[in-house]
Design an enzyme around this catalytic site. Structure first.
Site, PDB file in Angstrom:
ATOM      1  N   GLY A 246       0.832  -1.201   0.000  1.00 21.61           N
ATOM      2  CA  GLY A 246       0.000   0.000   0.000  1.00 21.61           C
ATOM      3  C   GLY A 246       0.862   1.244   0.000  1.00 21.61           C
ATOM      4  O   GLY A 246       1.990   1.244  -0.518  1.00 21.61           O
ATOM      5  N   GLU A 268       5.600  -3.509   0.517  1.00 20.60           N
ATOM      6  CA  GLU A 268       5.735  -3.187  -0.918  1.00 20.60           C
ATOM      7  C   GLU A 268       4.933  -1.909  -1.114  1.00 20.60           C
ATOM      8  O   GLU A 268       3.715  -1.906  -0.946  1.00 20.60           O
ATOM      9  CB  GLU A 268       5.207  -4.349  -1.760  1.00 20.60           C
ATOM     10  CG  GLU A 268       5.748  -4.329  -3.167  1.00 20.60           C
ATOM     11  CD  GLU A 268       4.816  -3.624  -4.109  1.00 20.60           C
ATOM     12  OE1 GLU A 268       5.006  -2.395  -4.298  1.00 20.60           O
ATOM     13  OE2 GLU A 268       3.899  -4.265  -4.636  1.00 20.60           O
ATOM     14  N   CYS A 302       1.832   0.392  -8.647  1.00 18.65           N
ATOM     15  CA  CYS A 302       2.890   0.987  -7.843  1.00 18.65           C
ATOM     16  C   CYS A 302       4.151   1.172  -8.677  1.00 18.65           C
ATOM     17  O   CYS A 302       4.956   2.048  -8.404  1.00 18.65           O
ATOM     18  CB  CYS A 302       3.162   0.120  -6.623  1.00 18.65           C
ATOM     19  SG  CYS A 302       3.269  -1.603  -7.031  1.00 18.65           S
TER      20      CYS A 302
HETATM   21  P1  ADP Z   1      -4.236   2.816  -0.995  1.00 19.66           P
HETATM   22  O1  ADP Z   1      -3.953   4.195  -1.418  1.00 19.66           O
HETATM   23  O2  ADP Z   1      -3.771   1.757  -1.927  1.00 19.66           O
HETATM   24  O3  ADP Z   1      -5.645   2.619  -0.509  1.00 19.66           O
HETATM   25  P2  ADP Z   1      -3.472   2.345   1.709  1.00 19.66           P
HETATM   26  O4  ADP Z   1      -2.111   2.197   2.277  1.00 19.66           O
HETATM   27  O5  ADP Z   1      -4.366   3.390   2.276  1.00 19.66           O
HETATM   28  O6  ADP Z   1      -3.241   2.574   0.196  1.00 19.66           O
HETATM   29  O7  ADP Z   1      -4.279   0.970   1.778  1.00 19.66           O
HETATM   30  C1  ADP Z   1      -3.720  -0.297   1.572  1.00 19.66           C
HETATM   31  C2  ADP Z   1      -4.291  -1.255   2.593  1.00 19.66           C
HETATM   32  O8  ADP Z   1      -3.907  -0.827   3.895  1.00 19.66           O
HETATM   33  C3  ADP Z   1      -5.821  -1.318   2.625  1.00 19.66           C
HETATM   34  O9  ADP Z   1      -6.219  -2.661   2.886  1.00 19.66           O
HETATM   35  C4  ADP Z   1      -6.170  -0.417   3.781  1.00 19.66           C
HETATM   36  O10 ADP Z   1      -7.421  -0.692   4.370  1.00 19.66           O
HETATM   37  C5  ADP Z   1      -5.035  -0.713   4.737  1.00 19.66           C
HETATM   38  N1  ADP Z   1      -4.786   0.325   5.735  1.00 19.66           N
HETATM   39  C6  ADP Z   1      -5.010   1.649   5.643  1.00 19.66           C
HETATM   40  N2  ADP Z   1      -4.682   2.281   6.790  1.00 19.66           N
HETATM   41  C7  ADP Z   1      -4.211   1.336   7.641  1.00 19.66           C
HETATM   42  C8  ADP Z   1      -3.717   1.341   8.983  1.00 19.66           C
HETATM   43  N3  ADP Z   1      -3.626   2.458   9.685  1.00 19.66           N
HETATM   44  N4  ADP Z   1      -3.331   0.162   9.516  1.00 19.66           N
HETATM   45  C9  ADP Z   1      -3.393  -0.979   8.825  1.00 19.66           C
HETATM   46  N5  ADP Z   1      -3.863  -1.056   7.566  1.00 19.66           N
HETATM   47  C10 ADP Z   1      -4.271   0.078   6.972  1.00 19.66           C
END
Ligand code: ADP
Length: 496
Positions: A246, A268, A302
């Protein structure tokens, strides 16, 4: 690009897949969330609700972690021969292949990606990753070590334990395979949190895993939001490792929240990958490759080649070719097999991209094509091409995650190496040239986890993928991808 009304799926047109799994999958059971809450997943082309999905939270994650722990410590998984684990993984891959059309349609509907891409890329890569790692299950060896003294010393590669896997929405099904593959091969058990935008294929794959005979509790899926369900996975003391794909900012939160339990972590993350095109390249191939490398998956990759550096003397021709491809690109209903570009995944992404397009214009880049919304419904962005981009502009520095190409020019190799590396990211890069020496020189000099030469976005389950610098920690895929899921145990035996 003309505006158009989006054709709706009809009885004779693309068929909508059936939605079957919308609950949490914990310990082999389909259950509502403890709170009873649900969230909606929407079709990004029509903005209509596809389904309401059970919304997991900390209590559900706790139940999932306990089920995974039980399966790891005392369930049939803990005593199963490695080769039999591999057999079940192959069975899962077979079932995914059998239901391929349905899964591809579900992926397309939920994410917005063209069905043709879901079938040609996501599906085969998903199956391949599972089969590749299925083959590894019985080939994870330790070593014998020639230590001093009368001792026999050997290492065992043991599964790291219960792993928390948090995945994004851009390649939902493929991310499941990249995460489950090495985890299952190593003998770990799983608590997965799919992205809130795209939970449907992950849930369907969990059903297929059960059908394949993977024991209850080995795979648990808890859909929900990041700061609630995701954070609960990260903090849970019964989870040994986090694998996250993410955004970098989310990774920083995860790193902090995983610190008290010192979890193993692999990341990643994002990128701003340079795609370098020399005058001595095959320009048609380079232009087509750069187009694919940026616009594929609506730019939501990405590793998107979002900084395109073109050698000055071929610049005009390059722009002409990319602009021509943009002009004929077919946008529309993602389930229509003729569609080449679907909607962005959601309104937040759409807004972010439109904001960057505005900044690009303000900062003085020249818009050659696109720049606006497509149609009047759904989150469509026209394929957008900016020329005259400078290294310090926001559209050359920040990840846009949309169909926006920034074209810059360069003079020679010395000039380009420093500029390509002038970023906090380091996920991927590409070089287009017929000069083999130059290509390998750049491959060595560029600080990125993947360098493609005369190609782009070529993925293989056997080839490690991941980032230098702020693009990640650790690698996925290949033998390296397994490492994150094993602990090394050293055993020393006194002899005689
Ligand atoms: P994107 O822009 O691809 O949505 P994110 O990093 O926000 O990127 O999201 C990728 C994943 O991480 C998703 O499954 C999202 O729900 C999760 N996510 C977002 N915030 C958190 C957090 N604080 N802790 C754990 N997982 C998270």
């Amino acid at each position: 690009m003309a505006t158009a009304t989006l054709p709706r799926p009809t009885a004779t047109g693309p068929k909508l897949p059936e939605i079957r799994q919308t609950q949490l999958f914990i310990g082999g059971q389909w259950v509502p969330s403890q709170s009873g809450k649900t969230f909606e997943t929407i079709n990004p082309a029509t903005e209509e609700v596809i389904a309401s999905v059970a919304e997991g939270d900390a209590v559900d994650v706790d139940l999932a972690a306990k089920a995974a722990r039980k399966a790891f410590e005392s369930g049939p998984w803990s005593t199963m021969d490695a080769r039999d684990r591999g057999r079940l993984m192959n069975k899962l891959a077979d079932l995914i292949e059998e239901e391929g059309d349905e899964l591809a349609a579900l992926e397309s509907l939920d994410n917005g990606k063209p069905i043709r891409d879901a079938k040609a890329a996501d599906l085969p890569l998903t199956i391949d990753a599972l089969r590749y790692y299925a083959g590894y299950a019985d080939k994870i060896h330790g070593q014998t070590i020639p230590v001093r003294g009368n001792y026999f010393c050997y290492t065992r590669k043991e599964p790291v334990g219960v792993v928390g896997q948090i995945i994004p929405w851009n390649f939902p099904m493929l991310m499941v395979a990249w995460k489950w593959g090495p985890a299952l091969a190593a003998g770990c058990t799983i608590v997965m949190k799919p992205a809130e935008q795209t939970p449907l294929t992950c849930l369907r794959m969990a059903r297929l895993a059960q059908k394949a005979g993977i024991p209850d509790g080995v795979i648990n899926v808890v859909p929900g939001y990041g700061p609630t369900a995701g954070a609960a996975v990260v903090k849970h003391p019964g989870i040994d490792k986090i694998a996250f794909t993410g955004e970098g900012l989310t990774a920083q939160i995860i790193m902090r929240e995983a610190a008290p339990t010192l979890k193993r972590i692999t990341f990643e993350l994002g990128g701003k990958s340079p795609n370098i095109i020399y005058a001595d390249s095959d320009l048609d191939a380079a232009a087509a490759g750069a187009h694919f490398g940026l616009y594929f998956n609506q730019g939501q990759c990405c590793c998107a080649g979002s900084r395109v550096y073109v050698e000055e003397k071929i610049h005009d021709k390059f722009i002409e070719k990319v602009a021509a491809m943009n002009k004929t690109r077919k946008l529309g209903n993602q389930l229509d097999p003729a569609t080449e570009q679907g909607p962005q995944v959601d309104k937040a992404q759409y807004d972010k991209i439109m904001k960057y397009i505005g900044i690009g214009k303000e900062q003085g880049a020249t818009m050659v094509s696109g720049g606006s919304r497509y149609g009047d419904k759904g989150f469509f962005v026209q394929p957008t091409l900016f020329d005259g981009v400078k290294d310090d502009m926001a559209i050359a520095r920040e990840e846009i995650f949309g169909p926006v190409m920034s074209v810059l020019t360069f003079k020679d190799t010395d000039d380009i190496v420093a500029r390509a590396n002038n970023t906090s990211f380091g996920l991927a890069a590409a070089v287009w040239t017929k000069d083999v020496g130059k290509a390998h020189y750049l491959a060595k000099k560029i600080k990125a986890g993947t360098v493609w030469i005369n190609c782009y976005d070529v993925f293989d389950a056997a080839a490690p993928f991941g980032g230098f610098k702020m693009s990640g920690m650790g690698r996925e895929l290949g033998e390296e991808g397994l490492r994150a899921y094993t602990e090394t145990k050293t055993v020393t035996v006194a002899m005689g």
